[in-house]
Scaffold this active site. Sequence first.
Site, mmCIF file in Angstrom:
data_model
loop_
_atom_site.group_PDB
_atom_site.id
_atom_site.type_symbol
_atom_site.label_atom_id
_atom_site.label_comp_id
_atom_site.label_asym_id
_atom_site.label_seq_id
_atom_site.Cartn_x
_atom_site.Cartn_y
_atom_site.Cartn_z
ATOM 1 N N PHE A 102 40.923 42.757 46.187
ATOM 2 C CA PHE A 102 40.824 42.711 44.723
ATOM 3 C C PHE A 102 40.450 44.109 44.256
ATOM 4 O O PHE A 102 39.429 44.656 44.674
ATOM 5 C CB PHE A 102 39.761 41.699 44.301
ATOM 6 N N PHE A 116 45.514 42.196 42.493
ATOM 7 C CA PHE A 116 45.081 41.401 43.646
ATOM 8 C C PHE A 116 46.184 41.396 44.692
ATOM 9 O O PHE A 116 47.320 41.005 44.405
ATOM 10 C CB PHE A 116 44.757 39.971 43.209
ATOM 11 N N GLN A 172 41.833 32.636 37.674
ATOM 12 C CA GLN A 172 42.812 33.724 37.617
ATOM 13 C C GLN A 172 44.241 33.296 37.910
ATOM 14 O O GLN A 172 45.186 33.984 37.517
ATOM 15 C CB GLN A 172 42.426 34.838 38.607
ATOM 16 N N LYS A 227 27.736 33.738 24.906
ATOM 17 C CA LYS A 227 27.206 32.560 24.197
ATOM 18 C C LYS A 227 26.856 31.413 25.148
ATOM 19 O O LYS A 227 26.441 30.351 24.702
ATOM 20 C CB LYS A 227 28.220 32.097 23.148
ATOM 21 N N ASP A 257 31.546 33.126 39.043
ATOM 22 C CA ASP A 257 31.360 32.505 40.355
ATOM 23 C C ASP A 257 29.894 32.132 40.565
ATOM 24 O O ASP A 257 29.585 31.070 41.120
ATOM 25 C CB ASP A 257 31.820 33.452 41.456
#
Length: 325
Positions: A102, A116, A172, A227, A257
């Site tokens: 990545f 990637f 992704q 938020k 993650d």
Amino acid sequence: MRIAVAGSIATDHLMTFPGRFADQLVAEQLHTVSLSFLVDTLDIRRGGVAPNIAFGMGVLGLRPVLVGAAGADFAEYRGWLERNNVDCDSVHISETRHTARFMCTTDEDHNQIASFYTGAMAEARNIELKPVVDRVGGLDLVLIGADDPQAMVRHTQECRTRGYAFAADPSQQLARLEGDDIRDIVDGAAYLFTNEYEAALIESKTGWDADEILTRVGTRITTLGSKGVRIDRKGEAPVVVGCAPEEAKVDPTGVGDAFRAGFLAGLSWDLELERSAQLGCMLATLVIETVGTQEYELRPNAFLARFEAAYGAEAAADIRAHLVK
């Protein structure tokens, strides 16, 4: 709970551009864009959505099962994960390909441009979940994260066929997946994780509106950036949890993650959804304060103090027994 985390295994090459991408983009020329960014820093870090999530669960005291494909160069990475309580015995090792890469550049506004390289990840489509389940004596949940698209579809179909509860976290790969595959990945999930943009993309590509999605998944978790996070369940009022204050904004890579790791840990500890989301937000804050996705350190007493400052004494009491032993 016994949780398997399936997804990409990769090495992150993280770069920092001391400017704003937006200042380099000419609206009338976007169809012929050709840019090169001179970066100030390069950090090579361990990454991939599955190890990132599994590592976070491991530092919280769980022992998640990592499911994915890597190259022969995975040995050192594997040792790191196993030292941090991650079960790596179900990782498929390619005989011909390197572990995925990545490559990400972040500007001063924390916007990111990334590429990637698939590498060994393409072989994740050959992984069957049943041997994993048999080896560990059963699984309570399989999180299916961004991975080789065929692997994501295969894992989902196997979970549905064999009756394994699963969480959908396409992230992704939504840009790559078509509507039919997204519908297949989402339908029947116990949990659906996305950010706001990904939530809208799922609705656009599947043709399902928000209400329709809530009839097809148990719980929809949408991260909202600064938020916080919103949790939706059919027939119930949304639960909104704010972010824990950060001491510095260093690098946003891996924040989502870490949130998932904390949330899944909360579920494993049998905490309510709000508390699990708070735990996820607190862990995500540690990541944004650090360069790299697995470079943060969790010191239980300090973590609890910050958690209590953000969410209150009652919330901290609910997680204290799980962190301080």
